[in-house]
Design a protein around this motif. Structure first.
Motif, PDB file in Angstrom:
ATOM      1  N   GLY A 214       0.685  -0.942   0.051  1.00  0.00           N
ATOM      2  CA  GLY A 214      -0.065  -0.193   0.057  1.00  0.00           C
ATOM      3  C   GLY A 214       1.114   1.550   0.116  1.00  0.00           C
ATOM      4  O   GLY A 214       2.124   0.938  -0.020  1.00  0.00           O
ATOM      5  N   ALA A 215      -0.054   2.336   0.071  1.00  0.00           N
ATOM      6  CA  ALA A 215       1.239   3.638   0.393  1.00  0.00           C
ATOM      7  C   ALA A 215       2.359   3.563   1.206  1.00  0.00           C
ATOM      8  O   ALA A 215       2.131   3.114   2.608  1.00  0.00           O
ATOM      9  CB  ALA A 215      -0.293   4.929   0.023  1.00  0.00           C
ATOM     10  N   MET A 216       3.638   4.433   0.871  1.00  0.00           N
ATOM     11  CA  MET A 216       4.243   4.554   1.893  1.00  0.00           C
ATOM     12  C   MET A 216       4.406   5.701   2.284  1.00  0.00           C
ATOM     13  O   MET A 216       4.717   6.523   1.455  1.00  0.00           O
ATOM     14  CB  MET A 216       5.334   3.970   1.486  1.00  0.00           C
ATOM     15  CG  MET A 216       5.751   2.615   0.606  1.00  0.00           C
ATOM     16  SD  MET A 216       5.810   1.126   1.266  1.00  0.00           S
ATOM     17  CE  MET A 216       5.168   0.227   1.122  1.00  0.00           C
ATOM     18  N   SER A 217       4.595   6.001   3.782  1.00  0.00           N
ATOM     19  CA  SER A 217       4.217   7.362   4.377  1.00  0.00           C
ATOM     20  C   SER A 217       4.537   7.242   6.132  1.00  0.00           C
ATOM     21  O   SER A 217       4.287   6.158   6.382  1.00  0.00           O
ATOM     22  CB  SER A 217       2.624   7.744   4.341  1.00  0.00           C
ATOM     23  OG  SER A 217       2.040   7.096   5.266  1.00  0.00           O
ATOM     24  N   VAL A 218       4.829   8.211   6.398  1.00  0.00           N
ATOM     25  CA  VAL A 218       5.124   8.012   7.770  1.00  0.00           C
ATOM     26  C   VAL A 218       4.259   7.796   8.513  1.00  0.00           C
ATOM     27  O   VAL A 218       4.365   6.789   9.804  1.00  0.00           O
ATOM     28  CB  VAL A 218       5.427   9.722   8.647  1.00  0.00           C
ATOM     29  CG1 VAL A 218       5.244  10.095   9.984  1.00  0.00           C
ATOM     30  CG2 VAL A 218       7.134  10.291   7.836  1.00  0.00           C
ATOM     31  N   ARG A 219       2.986   7.975   8.510  1.00  0.00           N
ATOM     32  CA  ARG A 219       1.495   7.223   9.256  1.00  0.00           C
ATOM     33  C   ARG A 219       1.930   5.146   9.553  1.00  0.00           C
ATOM     34  O   ARG A 219       0.571   5.111  10.321  1.00  0.00           O
ATOM     35  CB  ARG A 219       0.514   8.235   9.228  1.00  0.00           C
ATOM     36  CG  ARG A 219      -0.467   7.698   8.106  1.00  0.00           C
ATOM     37  CD  ARG A 219      -1.104   9.114   7.583  1.00  0.00           C
ATOM     38  NE  ARG A 219      -2.250   8.506   5.905  1.00  0.00           N
ATOM     39  CZ  ARG A 219      -2.368   7.833   5.500  1.00  0.00           C
ATOM     40  NH1 ARG A 219      -3.422   6.711   6.540  1.00  0.00           N
ATOM     41  NH2 ARG A 219      -2.923   7.555   4.648  1.00  0.00           N
ATOM     42  N   LYS A 220       1.965   5.216   8.238  1.00  0.00           N
ATOM     43  CA  LYS A 220       1.538   3.596   7.957  1.00  0.00           C
ATOM     44  C   LYS A 220       3.721   3.297   8.445  1.00  0.00           C
ATOM     45  O   LYS A 220       3.249   1.793   8.190  1.00  0.00           O
ATOM     46  CB  LYS A 220       2.172   3.405   6.667  1.00  0.00           C
ATOM     47  CG  LYS A 220       1.140   3.867   5.284  1.00  0.00           C
ATOM     48  CD  LYS A 220      -0.758   2.911   5.473  1.00  0.00           C
ATOM     49  CE  LYS A 220      -1.492   3.907   4.751  1.00  0.00           C
ATOM     50  NZ  LYS A 220      -2.077   2.993   3.653  1.00  0.00           N
ATOM     51  N   GLY A 221       4.028   3.883   9.738  1.00  0.00           N
ATOM     52  CA  GLY A 221       5.087   2.960  10.417  1.00  0.00           C
ATOM     53  C   GLY A 221       5.943   2.811   8.945  1.00  0.00           C
ATOM     54  O   GLY A 221       6.964   1.696   9.876  1.00  0.00           O
ATOM     55  N   THR A 222       6.217   3.443   7.800  1.00  0.00           N
ATOM     56  CA  THR A 222       6.927   2.341   7.178  1.00  0.00           C
ATOM     57  C   THR A 222       8.980   3.013   7.231  1.00  0.00           C
ATOM     58  O   THR A 222       9.023   1.772   7.428  1.00  0.00           O
ATOM     59  CB  THR A 222       7.048   3.340   5.496  1.00  0.00           C
ATOM     60  OG1 THR A 222       5.193   3.515   5.354  1.00  0.00           O
ATOM     61  CG2 THR A 222       8.164   2.795   4.507  1.00  0.00           C
ATOM     62  N   ILE A 223       8.759   4.287   7.790  1.00  0.00           N
ATOM     63  CA  ILE A 223      10.423   4.578   8.947  1.00  0.00           C
ATOM     64  C   ILE A 223      10.480   3.814   9.778  1.00  0.00           C
ATOM     65  O   ILE A 223      11.941   2.873   9.787  1.00  0.00           O
ATOM     66  CB  ILE A 223      10.858   5.334   8.849  1.00  0.00           C
ATOM     67  CG1 ILE A 223      10.230   6.560   7.526  1.00  0.00           C
ATOM     68  CG2 ILE A 223      11.887   6.353   8.497  1.00  0.00           C
ATOM     69  CD1 ILE A 223      10.945   6.168   6.229  1.00  0.00           C
ATOM     70  N   ALA A 224       9.699   3.719  10.341  1.00  0.00           N
ATOM     71  CA  ALA A 224       9.566   2.487  11.763  1.00  0.00           C
ATOM     72  C   ALA A 224      10.479   0.925  11.092  1.00  0.00           C
ATOM     73  O   ALA A 224      11.050   0.125  11.701  1.00  0.00           O
ATOM     74  CB  ALA A 224       8.593   2.069  12.209  1.00  0.00           C
ATOM     75  N   ILE A 225       9.841   0.242  10.008  1.00  0.00           N
ATOM     76  CA  ILE A 225      10.060  -0.521   9.645  1.00  0.00           C
ATOM     77  C   ILE A 225      11.496  -0.464   9.641  1.00  0.00           C
ATOM     78  O   ILE A 225      12.506  -1.536   9.394  1.00  0.00           O
ATOM     79  CB  ILE A 225       9.201  -1.328   8.849  1.00  0.00           C
ATOM     80  CG1 ILE A 225       7.418  -1.450   9.019  1.00  0.00           C
ATOM     81  CG2 ILE A 225       9.693  -2.838   7.884  1.00  0.00           C
ATOM     82  CD1 ILE A 225       6.705  -1.614   7.831  1.00  0.00           C
ATOM     83  N   LEU A 226      12.127   0.154   7.930  1.00  0.00           N
ATOM     84  CA  LEU A 226      13.118   0.263   7.931  1.00  0.00           C
ATOM     85  C   LEU A 226      14.233   0.914   8.722  1.00  0.00           C
ATOM     86  O   LEU A 226      14.889   0.088   9.456  1.00  0.00           O
ATOM     87  CB  LEU A 226      13.483   1.415   6.797  1.00  0.00           C
ATOM     88  CG  LEU A 226      12.950   1.398   5.685  1.00  0.00           C
ATOM     89  CD1 LEU A 226      12.631   2.517   4.595  1.00  0.00           C
ATOM     90  CD2 LEU A 226      12.920   0.099   4.971  1.00  0.00           C
ATOM     91  N   ASP A 227      13.856   1.819   9.664  1.00  0.00           N
ATOM     92  CA  ASP A 227      14.846   1.503  10.992  1.00  0.00           C
ATOM     93  C   ASP A 227      14.856   0.170  12.613  1.00  0.00           C
ATOM     94  O   ASP A 227      16.477  -0.192  12.549  1.00  0.00           O
ATOM     95  CB  ASP A 227      13.956   2.934  12.136  1.00  0.00           C
ATOM     96  CG  ASP A 227      14.446   4.183  11.364  1.00  0.00           C
ATOM     97  OD1 ASP A 227      15.024   3.917  10.719  1.00  0.00           O
ATOM     98  OD2 ASP A 227      13.561   5.141  12.413  1.00  0.00           O
ATOM     99  N   SER A 228      13.928  -0.810  11.628  1.00  0.00           N
ATOM    100  CA  SER A 228      13.920  -2.053  12.416  1.00  0.00           C
ATOM    101  C   SER A 228      14.865  -3.066  12.452  1.00  0.00           C
ATOM    102  O   SER A 228      15.598  -4.176  12.697  1.00  0.00           O
ATOM    103  CB  SER A 228      12.123  -2.905  12.656  1.00  0.00           C
ATOM    104  OG  SER A 228      12.124  -3.641  11.494  1.00  0.00           O
TER     105      SER A 228
END
Length: 380
Positions: A214-228
């Motif tokens: 789906g759409a990648m954005s801050v509110r979708k937790g996309t960056i949190a996944i990458l940081d993990s």
């Protein structure tokens, strides 16, 4: 009699719901429908099948019109969207509107939309799930919005997506019967339409595929996944594959690709498909994956992704908060957590032992496309 189907966006669920509603309208030959949608609809409509319908017309929101509300405040957006909608109402002499994103028309709809027109629509974010954590000013704003919805004659049926408990609460609080339950439909997909994703990306049985779609954005937790991924062991880096499929939105675009570049240098396995994806591709991903990542920060609403998870019986990792967390636990769809990067990393191993297969099928029963279309079809 002419009805307008209106949305200012074709991102995420909007495009799916447009398609579902189009399939309702094309069979109601005694009615006329005008779909008022952004001009970029033309660019991605080929991702879906739109059978010819003589009783349906498309009228596109131009780039000039879009510029009046894009990146605007809530109030300015509402003002300009209501003007755009009212122009189409007069143009087609329409008497009913179905708003796929109803809240964008508040607070100006009762004051701008032509007298005699009624509006039905969908609410996704349910403020009741935010009440404890929100400010006093925001609480007042929510109450004012719902007073408008409850007592203004222009609003007729207000559909609360995938939250039957809140329907009862809202009707009691505002002494009305306008609020109605709406299933969040999953898209049934036959196996003959699926592609072999593991073969396409040369993934062995030993690889564990985690997907974020789906759409990648801050509110979708996309960056949190990458940081993990920074916390993965070398063994996990060789074993886990993370596939991101969907449009990378402007709010994370540069940050997303910079993080991906750095993580690839450390040995992480990352695949990116940055485009609007079809149902068939998303379904193929879900069928092939070991886990679907939905660590959303906005949790007061449902997500169509859990429909994919339920259909293909693949676990999700999601936030423990709000409606989304409640749905994941209620239907045994996976694991929930406070979605910090560290917590996400810790759950990647745990999800391998998830044994919820079978329990998720009830979600598909409760949220069928047929139930969605019958509910909407009764009023448009």
């Amino acid at each position: 009699m002419t009805s307008i189907i209106f949305t200012h966006s074709i991102a995420g669920h909007n495009m799916e719901y447009l398609h579902h509603i189009y399939d309702i309208c094309r069979f109601k030959l005694s009615q006329k429908y005008v779909f008022v949608v952004p001009i970029e609809f033309e660019d991605i409509k080929s991702k879906m099948v739109w059978p010819a319908a003589d009783n349906v017309t498309f009228d596109f929101i131009s780039e000039t019109e879009k510029a009046t509300y894009a990146n605007s405040s809530v109030l300015l957006q509402s003002f300009h969207l209501c003007k755009i909608l009212n122009h189409r109402i007069r143009k087609y002499d329409a008497n009913r509107v179905f708003a796929i994103t109803l809240m964008t028309l508040l607070p100006f709809a009762p004051f701008i939309i032509r007298s005699g027109v009624t509006i039905d629509g969908i609410i996704y974010k349910i403020y009741l799930h935010l009440w404890k954590s929100t400010s006093a000013v925001k609480k007042i704003e929510y109450v004012i919005q719902y007073v408008f919805l409850s007592y203004s004659r222009i609003f007729k049926k207000i559909y609360i997506l995938n939250d039957s408990a809140s329907v009862g609460t809202l009707n009691r609080l505002y002494r009305t019967s306008k609020f109605q339950f709406l299933p969040d439909p999953y898209i049934p997909m036959s196996s003959d339409k699926l592609t072999d994703i593991r073969a396409e990306y040369n993934l062995s049985e030993g690889h564990r595929l985690f997907i974020h779609i789906g759409a990648m954005s801050v509110r979708k937790g996309t960056i949190a996944i990458l940081d993990s991924l920074k916390y993965l062991t070398n063994e996990e880096k060789s074993k886990y594959v993370f596939l991101f499929a969907g449009k990378v939105l402007p709010d994370v675009y540069d940050e997303f690709y910079e993080r991906v570049r750095l993580l690839l240098q450390t040995g992480c396995n990352i695949i990116v498909k940055d485009e609007f994806c079809s149902y068939e591709y998303f379904s193929s991903l879900c069928n092939a994956c070991d886990c679907i990542l939905i660590p959303y920060f906005e949790t007061a609403q449902s997500s169509g992704i859990i429909g994919y998870a339920a259909q293909f019986e693949r676990p999700v990792i999601a936030s423990k908060y709000g409606l989304l967390g409640k749905l994941v636990r209620k239907y045994h769809l996976g694991l929930t957590t406070d979605c910090t990067s560290r917590n996400l990393t810790n759950l990647y191993q745990r999800i391998e032992n998830w044994n919820g297969q079978g329990a998720a099928r009830k979600y598909c029963i409760d949220n069928s496309l047929q139930a969605f279309q019958e509910t909407i079809g009764a009023i448009i």
